[in-house]
Write a protein that holds these residues in place. Sequence first.
Motif, PDB file in Angstrom:
ATOM      1  N   ASP A 162      59.319  85.417 -19.160  1.00  0.00           N
ATOM      2  CA  ASP A 162      60.801  85.625 -19.490  1.00  0.00           C
ATOM      3  C   ASP A 162      61.569  86.341 -18.167  1.00  0.00           C
ATOM      4  N   GLU A 163      60.960  87.469 -17.736  1.00  0.00           N
ATOM      5  CA  GLU A 163      61.462  88.388 -16.800  1.00  0.00           C
ATOM      6  C   GLU A 163      61.448  87.495 -15.533  1.00  0.00           C
ATOM      7  N   ALA A 164      60.395  86.555 -15.215  1.00  0.00           N
ATOM      8  CA  ALA A 164      60.666  85.717 -14.039  1.00  0.00           C
ATOM      9  C   ALA A 164      61.570  84.845 -14.132  1.00  0.00           C
ATOM     10  N   GLY A 165      62.033  84.408 -15.385  1.00  0.00           N
ATOM     11  CA  GLY A 165      62.800  83.122 -15.651  1.00  0.00           C
ATOM     12  C   GLY A 165      62.277  81.978 -15.407  1.00  0.00           C
ATOM     13  N   GLU A 166      60.931  82.028 -15.635  1.00  0.00           N
ATOM     14  CA  GLU A 166      60.063  80.732 -15.693  1.00  0.00           C
ATOM     15  C   GLU A 166      59.742  80.147 -16.928  1.00  0.00           C
ATOM     16  N   LYS A 167      59.280  79.081 -16.910  1.00  0.00           N
ATOM     17  CA  LYS A 167      58.768  78.537 -17.943  1.00  0.00           C
ATOM     18  C   LYS A 167      57.273  78.066 -18.262  1.00  0.00           C
ATOM     19  N   TYR A 168      56.567  78.829 -17.437  1.00  0.00           N
ATOM     20  CA  TYR A 168      55.029  78.554 -17.546  1.00  0.00           C
ATOM     21  C   TYR A 168      54.454  78.502 -18.629  1.00  0.00           C
ATOM     22  N   ARG A 169      53.617  77.645 -18.912  1.00  0.00           N
ATOM     23  CA  ARG A 169      52.795  77.213 -20.209  1.00  0.00           C
ATOM     24  C   ARG A 169      51.526  78.387 -20.104  1.00  0.00           C
ATOM     25  N   PHE A 170      51.401  78.513 -21.323  1.00  0.00           N
ATOM     26  CA  PHE A 170      50.249  79.737 -21.758  1.00  0.00           C
ATOM     27  C   PHE A 170      48.801  78.937 -22.349  1.00  0.00           C
ATOM     28  N   GLU A 171      47.844  79.235 -22.163  1.00  0.00           N
ATOM     29  CA  GLU A 171      46.567  79.219 -22.593  1.00  0.00           C
ATOM     30  C   GLU A 171      45.712  80.300 -22.848  1.00  0.00           C
ATOM     31  N   TYR A 172      45.137  80.409 -24.253  1.00  0.00           N
ATOM     32  CA  TYR A 172      44.263  81.252 -24.460  1.00  0.00           C
ATOM     33  C   TYR A 172      42.898  80.730 -25.145  1.00  0.00           C
ATOM     34  N   SER A 173      41.980  81.686 -24.478  1.00  0.00           N
ATOM     35  CA  SER A 173      40.479  81.079 -24.742  1.00  0.00           C
ATOM     36  C   SER A 173      39.852  82.504 -25.566  1.00  0.00           C
ATOM     37  N   PRO A 174      39.419  82.280 -26.670  1.00  0.00           N
ATOM     38  CA  PRO A 174      38.622  83.264 -27.251  1.00  0.00           C
ATOM     39  C   PRO A 174      37.154  82.945 -26.633  1.00  0.00           C
ATOM     40  N   GLU A 175      36.920  83.913 -25.499  1.00  0.00           N
ATOM     41  CA  GLU A 175      35.698  83.582 -24.803  1.00  0.00           C
ATOM     42  C   GLU A 175      34.399  83.778 -25.535  1.00  0.00           C
ATOM     43  N   SER A 176      33.343  83.263 -25.456  1.00  0.00           N
ATOM     44  CA  SER A 176      32.235  83.071 -26.211  1.00  0.00           C
ATOM     45  C   SER A 176      32.473  82.602 -27.605  1.00  0.00           C
ATOM     46  N   PHE A 177      33.497  81.403 -27.555  1.00  0.00           N
ATOM     47  CA  PHE A 177      33.609  81.089 -29.033  1.00  0.00           C
ATOM     48  C   PHE A 177      32.235  80.676 -29.802  1.00  0.00           C
ATOM     49  N   THR A 178      31.519  80.175 -29.119  1.00  0.00           N
ATOM     50  CA  THR A 178      30.163  79.649 -29.811  1.00  0.00           C
ATOM     51  C   THR A 178      29.548  80.511 -30.361  1.00  0.00           C
ATOM     52  N   GLY A 179      29.746  82.045 -30.017  1.00  0.00           N
ATOM     53  CA  GLY A 179      28.953  82.990 -30.551  1.00  0.00           C
ATOM     54  C   GLY A 179      29.788  83.743 -31.528  1.00  0.00           C
ATOM     55  N   THR A 180      30.985  83.120 -31.703  1.00  0.00           N
ATOM     56  CA  THR A 180      31.917  83.954 -32.667  1.00  0.00           C
ATOM     57  C   THR A 180      31.991  83.280 -34.018  1.00  0.00           C
ATOM     58  N   GLU A 181      32.477  83.877 -34.939  1.00  0.00           N
ATOM     59  CA  GLU A 181      32.390  83.624 -36.480  1.00  0.00           C
ATOM     60  C   GLU A 181      33.751  82.640 -36.476  1.00  0.00           C
ATOM     61  N   PRO A 182      33.682  81.492 -36.890  1.00  0.00           N
ATOM     62  CA  PRO A 182      34.634  80.569 -36.814  1.00  0.00           C
ATOM     63  C   PRO A 182      35.965  80.883 -37.395  1.00  0.00           C
ATOM     64  N   GLU A 183      35.774  81.738 -38.518  1.00  0.00           N
ATOM     65  CA  GLU A 183      37.097  81.947 -39.316  1.00  0.00           C
ATOM     66  C   GLU A 183      37.703  83.154 -38.499  1.00  0.00           C
ATOM     67  N   TYR A 184      37.016  84.007 -37.690  1.00  0.00           N
ATOM     68  CA  TYR A 184      37.389  85.001 -36.786  1.00  0.00           C
ATOM     69  C   TYR A 184      38.164  84.486 -35.853  1.00  0.00           C
ATOM     70  N   ALA A 185      37.506  83.757 -35.127  1.00  0.00           N
ATOM     71  CA  ALA A 185      37.983  82.963 -33.806  1.00  0.00           C
ATOM     72  C   ALA A 185      39.317  82.407 -34.360  1.00  0.00           C
ATOM     73  N   LEU A 186      39.453  81.778 -35.412  1.00  0.00           N
ATOM     74  CA  LEU A 186      40.820  80.848 -35.958  1.00  0.00           C
ATOM     75  C   LEU A 186      41.807  82.259 -36.200  1.00  0.00           C
ATOM     76  N   GLU A 187      41.374  83.069 -36.654  1.00  0.00           N
ATOM     77  CA  GLU A 187      42.388  84.519 -37.077  1.00  0.00           C
ATOM     78  C   GLU A 187      42.886  84.986 -35.544  1.00  0.00           C
ATOM     79  N   VAL A 188      42.204  84.961 -34.546  1.00  0.00           N
ATOM     80  CA  VAL A 188      42.475  85.678 -33.300  1.00  0.00           C
ATOM     81  C   VAL A 188      43.411  84.563 -32.931  1.00  0.00           C
ATOM     82  N   CYS A 189      42.987  83.098 -32.564  1.00  0.00           N
ATOM     83  CA  CYS A 189      44.005  82.300 -31.818  1.00  0.00           C
ATOM     84  C   CYS A 189      45.396  82.151 -32.651  1.00  0.00           C
TER      85      CYS A 189
END
Length: 560
Positions: A162-189
């Motif tokens: 917002d400060e830069a006045g841009e419209k960059y898109r965002f991506e989020y990764s719960p790294e090590s998703f495969t070793g994360t409880e799916p319900e918890y990964a969903l909560e974080v995402c």
Amino acid sequence: MNSQKYTRQFFKAPDTGHRWADKTYIDHAPVWCSVDLRDGNQALVVPMDMETKLKFFQLLVKIGFKEIEVGFPAASETEYDFLRALIERNMIPDDVTVQVLTQAREHIIRKTFEALKGCKNAIVHVYNSTSKAQRDQVFRKSKEEIKQIAVEGAKLLQNLTDEAGEKYRFEYSPESFTGTEPEYALEVCNAVLDVWKPTPDRKAIINLPSTVQLSVPSVYADQVEYISDNLKYRENVVLSLHPHNDRGTGVADAELGELAGADRIEGTIFGNGERTGNVDIVTLALNMYSQGVDPKLHLDDMPDIVDKYQDYTGMTVNPRTPYGGSLVFAAFSGSHQDAISKGMHYRKEQNTDLWTVPYLPIDPTDISRSYDADVIRINSQSGRGGIGFILEHDFGLRLPKALASAIRDEVKLESEHQHKELTPNEIFDLFIDRFEDVRKPYGISHVTFRQHNGIIATITTQFGNRSAEITASGNGRLNAVSNALKKAYGLEYDLDTYEEHALEKSSSSRAIAYVGVRSRKSGVLYWGAGVDVDIIRASVSALLTAVNNMVNAEDTALSE
């Protein structure tokens, strides 16, 4: 080896009905994101320098990638300078979005945004590890504390954009998703998505990395399906996968993940990456292509892509790497070669555009591979079908089956003797040496014909230093010449096979004749071929070669 020290580190997803298992194929291409310049580059023994990375970027653009992760700008000056060079040299096409990676840490995020100044289209990819092993052993933080790291990182991305006045898109990764409880990964995402509140014109990317493969692909597919079903703002979220290959199932993870609801794939060409690598996008794309689905990537010049990839990275594409390897279409086995040869003839007979040739999942010429150099490869294991295909495809020879068997035997002996594969030219030279114009011990220098109760042939024949003129009759010209040879030298054989065809389609076409004679002594069939613009001269030459092959073979056997 002590298997008891290992335990299953993955977590089963809540049951969603395994709907992905009811789907049988992928019907459209995902959004592709190449991570060759970041994930791939960091895995090289010698990472690429600036100019090499710039050339690799141009290759990825040429292939058709619309999203390219170019680096981790805050990790090193090299990464920072590379992004700046792309921007300042105006090398990023308007329809290409560059992606940059950052940890969910404030000073790293700020450095990343400095590197992005002036960039038109960008995805800022933020991540933090959420797995149980990392929470307990590396960070020693609670689930709530780990979630808060993700949320704070998401907020900072939003504020700085917002400060830069841009419209960059965002991506989020719960790294090590495969070793994360799916319900918890969903909560974080979902907590991250609540910060970004994605919209139809500015979708967010949620990326589910198989940072380390921990399970069979079906478990990963269940995890993906569960997240896809339960994400907030789902219609405004691009669900992405980033499969690694620790268990050797990166491609399977990606394909089942797509069936389970994923919209996007991050990977590398030919699967380069840390440990056993990332998912191989070339394989994924051409798997789709082989099912009649346009992968939306330009992979039609595979040799050029392989050469550039190997030059830029210092890596080698294994000869058996799907589609890209030098031997992936090669058939050495006689039965495989025969099936391919018959499949090619069948396709021609049916005049069809559909590709169903046995043993070849796609037409090699679609990716600039050739049938002679890449498909039918000849060694001591090869059969008559493959050798016949090479001689027909490259040199226009349509051999009788028995002659194809005879040249196969010669090729096998030669290949075993030299301990190597034979090239098409070497096979052709061997054919000429063994079956065309063998003029010893007997020769014929002149032939005339006249008709009288059939055909009468007069031949001038040579044996050593002696020459003789012999006349004999027959029911045809070749039969008459054959009878004259028998009369001259007391030969005992029968004309068994005669075939001919044109070699070139023109007013000056040459013809080739194939003649097989069967020895009355041994019962063995011996072959000769002759080429001439005159089919009679070609036939006589073929007969003489066949007879000479018989005499030479049987004299050798007698002396032994």
